[in-house]
Design a protein around this motif. Structure first.
Motif, PDB file in Angstrom:
ATOM      1  N   UNK A 115     -66.885  30.822 -65.327  1.00  0.00           N
ATOM      2  CA  UNK A 115     -65.519  30.300 -66.069  1.00  0.00           C
ATOM      3  C   UNK A 115     -64.818  31.366 -67.007  1.00  0.00           C
ATOM      4  N   UNK A 116     -65.199  32.467 -66.930  1.00  0.00           N
ATOM      5  CA  UNK A 116     -64.815  33.534 -67.767  1.00  0.00           C
ATOM      6  C   UNK A 116     -63.384  33.988 -67.545  1.00  0.00           C
ATOM      7  N   UNK A 117     -62.980  34.026 -66.250  1.00  0.00           N
ATOM      8  CA  UNK A 117     -61.795  34.567 -65.614  1.00  0.00           C
ATOM      9  C   UNK A 117     -60.997  33.497 -64.721  1.00  0.00           C
ATOM     10  N   UNK A 118     -61.621  32.236 -64.958  1.00  0.00           N
ATOM     11  CA  UNK A 118     -61.117  31.158 -64.377  1.00  0.00           C
ATOM     12  C   UNK A 118     -60.301  29.987 -65.336  1.00  0.00           C
ATOM     13  N   UNK A 119     -59.300  29.437 -64.929  1.00  0.00           N
ATOM     14  CA  UNK A 119     -58.768  28.273 -65.780  1.00  0.00           C
ATOM     15  C   UNK A 119     -59.646  27.045 -65.265  1.00  0.00           C
ATOM     16  N   UNK A 120     -60.281  26.323 -66.567  1.00  0.00           N
ATOM     17  CA  UNK A 120     -61.263  25.243 -66.182  1.00  0.00           C
ATOM     18  C   UNK A 120     -61.098  24.297 -67.211  1.00  0.00           C
ATOM     19  N   UNK A 121     -61.877  23.118 -67.036  1.00  0.00           N
ATOM     20  CA  UNK A 121     -62.002  22.151 -67.971  1.00  0.00           C
ATOM     21  C   UNK A 121     -63.434  21.566 -67.894  1.00  0.00           C
ATOM     22  N   UNK A 122     -63.595  20.645 -68.957  1.00  0.00           N
ATOM     23  CA  UNK A 122     -64.955  20.078 -69.042  1.00  0.00           C
ATOM     24  C   UNK A 122     -64.855  18.669 -69.949  1.00  0.00           C
ATOM     25  N   UNK A 123     -65.862  18.391 -70.455  1.00  0.00           N
ATOM     26  CA  UNK A 123     -65.965  17.244 -71.388  1.00  0.00           C
ATOM     27  C   UNK A 123     -64.789  17.435 -72.886  1.00  0.00           C
ATOM     28  N   UNK A 124     -65.320  18.516 -73.240  1.00  0.00           N
ATOM     29  CA  UNK A 124     -64.557  19.055 -74.517  1.00  0.00           C
ATOM     30  C   UNK A 124     -64.860  20.575 -74.885  1.00  0.00           C
ATOM     31  N   UNK A 125     -63.901  21.435 -75.166  1.00  0.00           N
ATOM     32  CA  UNK A 125     -63.783  22.795 -75.288  1.00  0.00           C
ATOM     33  C   UNK A 125     -65.242  23.353 -75.849  1.00  0.00           C
ATOM     34  N   UNK A 126     -65.405  22.539 -77.013  1.00  0.00           N
ATOM     35  CA  UNK A 126     -66.763  22.896 -77.900  1.00  0.00           C
ATOM     36  C   UNK A 126     -67.844  22.863 -77.201  1.00  0.00           C
ATOM     37  N   UNK A 127     -67.822  21.827 -76.286  1.00  0.00           N
ATOM     38  CA  UNK A 127     -68.975  21.732 -75.479  1.00  0.00           C
ATOM     39  C   UNK A 127     -69.499  23.067 -74.559  1.00  0.00           C
ATOM     40  N   UNK A 128     -68.379  23.766 -74.061  1.00  0.00           N
ATOM     41  CA  UNK A 128     -68.913  24.811 -73.464  1.00  0.00           C
ATOM     42  C   UNK A 128     -68.808  26.081 -74.420  1.00  0.00           C
ATOM     43  N   UNK A 129     -68.271  25.957 -75.518  1.00  0.00           N
ATOM     44  CA  UNK A 129     -68.326  27.138 -76.491  1.00  0.00           C
ATOM     45  C   UNK A 129     -69.870  27.102 -76.720  1.00  0.00           C
ATOM     46  N   UNK A 130     -70.409  26.053 -76.806  1.00  0.00           N
ATOM     47  CA  UNK A 130     -72.001  26.186 -77.212  1.00  0.00           C
ATOM     48  C   UNK A 130     -72.797  26.857 -76.336  1.00  0.00           C
ATOM     49  N   UNK A 131     -72.226  27.365 -75.078  1.00  0.00           N
ATOM     50  CA  UNK A 131     -72.997  28.154 -74.070  1.00  0.00           C
ATOM     51  C   UNK A 131     -73.103  29.499 -74.357  1.00  0.00           C
ATOM     52  N   UNK A 132     -71.960  29.887 -75.387  1.00  0.00           N
ATOM     53  CA  UNK A 132     -71.826  31.490 -75.575  1.00  0.00           C
ATOM     54  C   UNK A 132     -70.831  32.137 -74.427  1.00  0.00           C
ATOM     55  N   UNK A 133     -70.290  31.346 -73.740  1.00  0.00           N
ATOM     56  CA  UNK A 133     -69.567  31.858 -72.636  1.00  0.00           C
ATOM     57  C   UNK A 133     -68.252  32.610 -73.295  1.00  0.00           C
ATOM     58  N   UNK A 134     -67.417  33.322 -72.368  1.00  0.00           N
ATOM     59  CA  UNK A 134     -66.322  34.163 -72.847  1.00  0.00           C
ATOM     60  C   UNK A 134     -64.854  33.732 -72.505  1.00  0.00           C
ATOM     61  N   UNK A 135     -64.914  32.659 -71.928  1.00  0.00           N
ATOM     62  CA  UNK A 135     -63.648  31.937 -71.205  1.00  0.00           C
ATOM     63  C   UNK A 135     -63.121  30.888 -71.988  1.00  0.00           C
TER      64      UNK A 135
END
Length: 197
Positions: A115-135
């Motif tokens: 997801x680092x270089x693609x537009x994406x969505x999920x449940x909420x942004x901070x859910x993905x932020x917790x993974x440490x990703x760069x996207x």
């Protein structure tokens, strides 16, 4: 689309409700849905349904598939057990075969760097932020997002998720796609006429 097989990842704790619209309407429109597990041992969903995988993940080849669907599951957030499915998603995307991920599966893809270089969505942004990703800057507040061959959605959007899958595979297009979405998302009875025409 010449390949008419769609692969649905199945694993313990998967969220039953997230892929039903997609798989049911794919099956009704000429696609074969095959369940792929880590092994061929049965799995049990959140809802207690027991599913027997058709094949094990190590036998899955993107060349044999039109799409890989990754449902959410509690296991995405409790360790690395499902990481092999995220690696399979990378192989699919590298081969130009679409991947559709919803809910917890988006976190698995985030950890894999998909997801680092693609537009994406999920449940909420901070859910993905917790993974440490760069996207994070590519996160979109939307029901479902398609960027190139990757479809993402949050857990409350199985209808929008299915709509994006249908659009990508050409199952429904234009007015029919819009009507399908209005019927199943908005309960719009006028959409039924368009779909049944």
């Amino acid at each position: 689309m010449t390949r008419k097989i769609v692969h649905l990842a199945v694993y313990d704790t998967q969220a039953d409700w997230e892929t039903g619209h997609a798989t049911a309407h794919l099956a009704q429109n000429g696609f074969t849905v095959r369940a792929v597990g880590l092994t061929t041992e049965p799995v049990t969903t959140m809802g207690g349904l027991r599913i027997q995988p058709d094949l094990a993940l190590d036998a899955l080849d993107p060349a044999d598939s039109a799409l890989l669907i990754l449902p959410g599951a509690s296991l995405w957030d409790t360790g690395d057990k499902l990481a092999p499915f995220a690696r399979a998603a990378r192989a699919f995307l590298d081969a130009g075969v679409p991947v559709a991920a919803i809910c917890g599966a988006t976190a698995g893809l985030a950890r894999e760097g998909l997801l680092d270089d693609r537009a994406h969505t999920s449940a909420v942004s901070f859910y993905l932020e917790a993974t440490g990703y760069r996207g994070g800057e590519r996160y979109v507040e939307a029901d479902a997002v398609t960027d190139r061959d990757l479809i993402t959605a949050g857990p409350t959007e199985p209808v929008a998720f299915a709509r994006e899958i249908f659009a990508r595979l050409g199952v429904y297009e234009g007015e029919q796609l819009d009507a399908w979405y209005r019927l199943f998302h908005d309960s719009d009875p006028t959409a039924y006429e368009i779909l049944s025409a």
